[in-house]
Design a protein around this motif. Structure first.
Motif, PDB file in Angstrom:
ATOM      1  N   ASP A   1       8.640  12.718 -21.909  1.00  7.59           N
ATOM      2  CA  ASP A   1       8.606  14.170 -21.741  1.00  7.59           C
ATOM      3  C   ASP A   1       7.450  14.817 -22.495  1.00  7.59           C
ATOM      4  OD1 ASP A   1       9.586  13.569 -24.229  1.00  7.59           O
ATOM      5  OD2 ASP A   1      11.154  15.090 -24.224  1.00  7.59           O
ATOM      6  N   HIS A   2       6.573  14.007 -23.097  1.00  5.85           N
ATOM      7  CA  HIS A   2       5.452  14.593 -23.829  1.00  5.85           C
ATOM      8  C   HIS A   2       4.319  13.570 -23.972  1.00  5.85           C
ATOM      9  CE1 HIS A   2       7.621  12.420 -27.012  1.00  5.85           C
ATOM     10  NE2 HIS A   2       6.443  12.309 -27.610  1.00  5.85           N
ATOM     11  N   GLY A   3       3.130  14.066 -24.263  1.00  3.37           N
ATOM     12  CA  GLY A   3       2.000  13.205 -24.569  1.00  3.37           C
ATOM     13  C   GLY A   3       1.531  12.335 -23.426  1.00  3.37           C
ATOM     14  N   ALA A   4       0.948  11.183 -23.795  1.00  5.28           N
ATOM     15  CA  ALA A   4       0.357  10.282 -22.812  1.00  5.28           C
ATOM     16  C   ALA A   4       1.398   9.737 -21.841  1.00  5.28           C
ATOM     17  CB  ALA A   4      -0.357   9.138 -23.528  1.00  5.28           C
ATOM     18  N   CYS A   5       2.606   9.453 -22.330  1.00  2.83           N
ATOM     19  CA  CYS A   5       3.643   8.913 -21.446  1.00  2.83           C
ATOM     20  C   CYS A   5       4.071   9.940 -20.402  1.00  2.83           C
ATOM     21  CB  CYS A   5       4.844   8.446 -22.262  1.00  2.83           C
ATOM     22  SG  CYS A   5       4.564   6.886 -23.135  1.00  2.83           S
ATOM     23  N   ALA A   6       4.063  11.211 -20.772  1.00  5.75           N
ATOM     24  CA  ALA A   6       4.387  12.255 -19.796  1.00  5.75           C
ATOM     25  C   ALA A   6       3.312  12.315 -18.719  1.00  5.75           C
ATOM     26  CB  ALA A   6       4.519  13.604 -20.490  1.00  5.75           C
ATOM     27  N   ARG A   7       2.062  12.136 -19.103  1.00  5.47           N
ATOM     28  CA  ARG A   7       0.972  12.125 -18.117  1.00  5.47           C
ATOM     29  C   ARG A   7       1.112  10.940 -17.159  1.00  5.47           C
ATOM     30  NH1 ARG A   7      -2.799  15.870 -19.196  1.00  5.47           N
ATOM     31  NH2 ARG A   7      -2.864  16.725 -21.311  1.00  5.47           N
ATOM     32  N   LEU A   8       1.450   9.785 -17.723  1.00  2.37           N
ATOM     33  CA  LEU A   8       1.651   8.623 -16.859  1.00  2.37           C
ATOM     34  C   LEU A   8       2.842   8.834 -15.940  1.00  2.37           C
ATOM     35  CD1 LEU A   8       0.985   5.802 -15.949  1.00  2.37           C
ATOM     36  CD2 LEU A   8       2.238   4.894 -17.929  1.00  2.37           C
ATOM     37  N   ALA A   9       3.915   9.434 -16.458  1.00  3.02           N
ATOM     38  CA  ALA A   9       5.082   9.721 -15.623  1.00  3.02           C
ATOM     39  C   ALA A   9       4.703  10.638 -14.463  1.00  3.02           C
ATOM     40  CB  ALA A   9       6.185  10.353 -16.458  1.00  3.02           C
ATOM     41  N   ASP A  10       3.827  11.607 -14.728  1.00  2.00           N
ATOM     42  CA  ASP A  10       3.357  12.486 -13.649  1.00  2.00           C
ATOM     43  C   ASP A  10       2.632  11.693 -12.577  1.00  2.00           C
ATOM     44  OD1 ASP A  10       4.412  14.635 -14.990  1.00  2.00           O
ATOM     45  OD2 ASP A  10       2.495  15.398 -15.725  1.00  2.00           O
ATOM     46  N   ALA A  11       1.777  10.761 -13.005  1.00  2.00           N
ATOM     47  CA  ALA A  11       1.028   9.948 -12.048  1.00  2.00           C
ATOM     48  C   ALA A  11       1.961   9.061 -11.228  1.00  2.00           C
ATOM     49  CB  ALA A  11       0.003   9.090 -12.788  1.00  2.00           C
TER      50      ALA A  11
ATOM     51  N   ASP B   1      -6.695  15.201 -17.395  1.00  2.00           N
ATOM     52  CA  ASP B   1      -7.408  16.382 -17.877  1.00  2.00           C
ATOM     53  C   ASP B   1      -6.702  16.944 -19.114  1.00  2.00           C
ATOM     54  OD1 ASP B   1      -8.720  18.732 -18.328  1.00  2.00           O
ATOM     55  OD2 ASP B   1      -8.439  19.543 -16.315  1.00  2.00           O
ATOM     56  N   PRO B   2      -7.368  16.973 -20.273  1.00  2.00           N
ATOM     57  CA  PRO B   2      -6.727  17.470 -21.500  1.00  2.00           C
ATOM     58  C   PRO B   2      -6.248  18.915 -21.398  1.00  2.00           C
ATOM     59  CG  PRO B   2      -8.757  16.310 -22.011  1.00  2.00           C
ATOM     60  CD  PRO B   2      -8.733  16.503 -20.529  1.00  2.00           C
ATOM     61  N   SER B   3      -6.899  19.708 -20.514  1.00  2.00           N
ATOM     62  CA  SER B   3      -6.500  21.108 -20.369  1.00  2.00           C
ATOM     63  C   SER B   3      -5.232  21.261 -19.527  1.00  2.00           C
ATOM     64  CB  SER B   3      -7.634  21.918 -19.738  1.00  2.00           C
ATOM     65  OG  SER B   3      -7.896  21.476 -18.419  1.00  2.00           O
ATOM     66  N   ARG B   4      -4.830  20.189 -18.875  1.00  2.00           N
ATOM     67  CA  ARG B   4      -3.645  20.237 -18.028  1.00  2.00           C
ATOM     68  C   ARG B   4      -2.424  19.808 -18.841  1.00  2.00           C
ATOM     69  NH1 ARG B   4      -0.549  16.534 -15.727  1.00  2.00           N
ATOM     70  NH2 ARG B   4       0.502  16.933 -13.738  1.00  2.00           N
ATOM     71  N   ARG B   5      -1.424  20.639 -18.891  1.00  2.00           N
ATOM     72  CA  ARG B   5      -0.208  20.310 -19.626  1.00  2.00           C
ATOM     73  C   ARG B   5       0.688  19.422 -18.776  1.00  2.00           C
ATOM     74  NH1 ARG B   5       3.964  24.542 -22.606  1.00  2.00           N
ATOM     75  NH2 ARG B   5       5.326  22.943 -23.520  1.00  2.00           N
ATOM     76  N   PRO B   6       1.022  18.225 -19.269  1.00  2.00           N
ATOM     77  CA  PRO B   6       1.840  17.323 -18.455  1.00  2.00           C
ATOM     78  C   PRO B   6       3.271  17.819 -18.327  1.00  2.00           C
ATOM     79  CG  PRO B   6       1.564  16.415 -20.649  1.00  2.00           C
ATOM     80  CD  PRO B   6       0.683  17.640 -20.579  1.00  2.00           C
ATOM     81  N   ARG B   7       3.856  17.540 -17.185  1.00  2.00           N
ATOM     82  CA  ARG B   7       5.256  17.890 -16.970  1.00  2.00           C
ATOM     83  C   ARG B   7       6.162  16.771 -17.469  1.00  2.00           C
ATOM     84  NH1 ARG B   7       8.898  20.867 -14.329  1.00  2.00           N
ATOM     85  NH2 ARG B   7      10.681  19.816 -13.360  1.00  2.00           N
ATOM     86  N   GLY B   8       5.838  15.530 -17.123  1.00  2.00           N
ATOM     87  CA  GLY B   8       6.646  14.398 -17.548  1.00  2.00           C
ATOM     88  C   GLY B   8       8.008  14.373 -16.875  1.00  2.00           C
ATOM     89  N   VAL B   9       8.913  13.620 -17.453  1.00  2.00           N
ATOM     90  CA  VAL B   9      10.286  13.520 -16.940  1.00  2.00           C
ATOM     91  C   VAL B   9      11.147  14.495 -17.717  1.00  2.00           C
ATOM     92  CG1 VAL B   9      12.282  12.020 -16.631  1.00  2.00           C
ATOM     93  CG2 VAL B   9       9.981  11.113 -16.284  1.00  2.00           C
ATOM     94  N   ARG B  10      11.577  15.542 -17.045  1.00  2.00           N
ATOM     95  CA  ARG B  10      12.401  16.567 -17.690  1.00  2.00           C
ATOM     96  C   ARG B  10      13.869  16.288 -17.441  1.00  2.00           C
ATOM     97  NH1 ARG B  10       9.012  19.066 -21.215  1.00  2.00           N
ATOM     98  NH2 ARG B  10       6.969  19.303 -20.245  1.00  2.00           N
ATOM     99  N   TYR B  11      14.685  16.682 -18.391  1.00  2.00           N
ATOM    100  CA  TYR B  11      16.112  16.431 -18.311  1.00  2.00           C
ATOM    101  C   TYR B  11      16.861  17.719 -17.994  1.00  2.00           C
ATOM    102  CZ  TYR B  11      15.455  11.793 -20.219  1.00  2.00           C
ATOM    103  OH  TYR B  11      15.076  10.498 -20.386  1.00  2.00           O
TER     104      TYR B  11
END
Length: 216
Positions: A138-148, A188-198
Motif C-alpha cells: 500500500d506504499h512505496g516501491a511495492c505499491a508502484r509494482l502492485a499498480d503495474a 514517475d516519482p511525481s505520481r503517487r502510487p495507489r497500491g493495494v488498498r483495503y
C-alpha cells in the motif's frame, strides 16, 4: 564465504520466534502454508521471512546487503534452521538451466531502483502459477509494482495479508520487455502510487485476526 556462495549450515538450539510486527507473523503463517520442500524461493530486501522458506525445505536466495544476509543467517541459527540451501548477494543470481522460481518476496523497505534492477530477473524466472508476495503493497516501491501488476493480464491479485501485504499469482508468460515497460509506467516519482488498498470489511477482519493472535 562470498556473497554469492552457499552459506554454511547453522546448528544451534531452537528458540521461540517472536517478531516485532504482528503483520510479519501473519505473512510467516501464510508462507508456511504455501512453500513446499524442494521449491525455489527468493527475497528482495532484508528480513527474516526467508527463514520460513528454508524451514520448509526450499532453496532460498536473498538479494540484499551483506549485513542483511548475515542477519538472516543469524536468525536461522537462533531457530536451529539449516542454511545449506541459502545463497545471497547484491543482485538476483539466476543460473542457466536451474528450475524456475516458485515464490518471490519483495520487502516493504526496498527502494524502487533496487526493485526495478532485479524485477526483470524475478518476473521472468518465476514459474507460471508462481506467487509474488509484496510486503507493504500500500506504499512505496511495492505499491508502484502492485499498480503495474494490476494492469498486466499475466498477473492476478490472489490474497491480502495483515493489512499491508499482497499476494499476486503469475498467470501467463512475462517477457523482459513487458516487465520493464510495466514498471516504467508507474515509476514517475511525481505520481503517487495507489497500491493495494483495503476496504473497511477487510481491515476489520485483519484487526480481529491480529487481536486473536496477540491474545493467544
Amino acid at each position: 564465504m562470498t556473497m554469492t556462495d552457499v552459506l554454511p549450515a547453522g546448528e544451534v538450539r531452537r528458540l521461540p520466534v517472536k517478531r516485532t510486527r504482528i503483520q510479519d507473523d501473519l505473512v510467516a503463517d501464510y508462507l508456511s502454508t504455501v512453500v513446499k520442500a524442494g521449491q525455489r524461493t527468493i527475497q528482495i530486501g532484508a528480513g527474516d521471512l526467508g527463514a520460513i522458506c528454508l524451514k520448509r525445505g526450499a532453496h532460498h536466495q536473498i538479494v540484499a546487503t551483506m549485513g542483511a544476509i548475515e542477519a538472516l543467517q543469524a536468525a536461522c541459527d537462533r531457530r536451529g534452521i539449516p542454511t545449506d540451501a541459502l545463497s545471497g548477494g547484491l543482485a538476483a543470481r539466476m543460473v542457466p538451466g536451474t528450475p524456475a522460481l516458485d515464490l518471490a518476496i519483495i520487502g516493504s523497505e526496498t527502494g524502487f531502483p533496487a526493485m526495478a534492477a532485479n524485477w526483470r530477473h524475478v518476473s521472468g524466472h518465476l514459474r507460471e502459477n508462481g506467487l509474488l508476495v509484496l510486503l507493504g503493497a500500500d506504499h512505496g516501491a511495492c505499491a508502484r509494482l502492485a499498480d503495474a501488476l494490476g494492469q498486466d493480464p499475466s498477473w492476478r491479485l490472489e490474497d491480502r495479508i495483515g493489512g499491508e501485504a499482497a499476494v499476486f499469482r503469475k498467470t501467463g508468460q512475462v517477457s523482459d520487455e513487458t516487465a520493464l515497460a510495466g514498471l516504467a509506467k508507474v515509476g514517475d516519482p511525481s505520481r503517487r502510487p495507489r497500491g493495494v488498498r483495503y476496504g473497511l470489511v477487510r481491515r476489520l477482519v485483519d484487526r480481529l485476526l491480529t487481536k486473536r493472535r496477540q491474545i493467544g
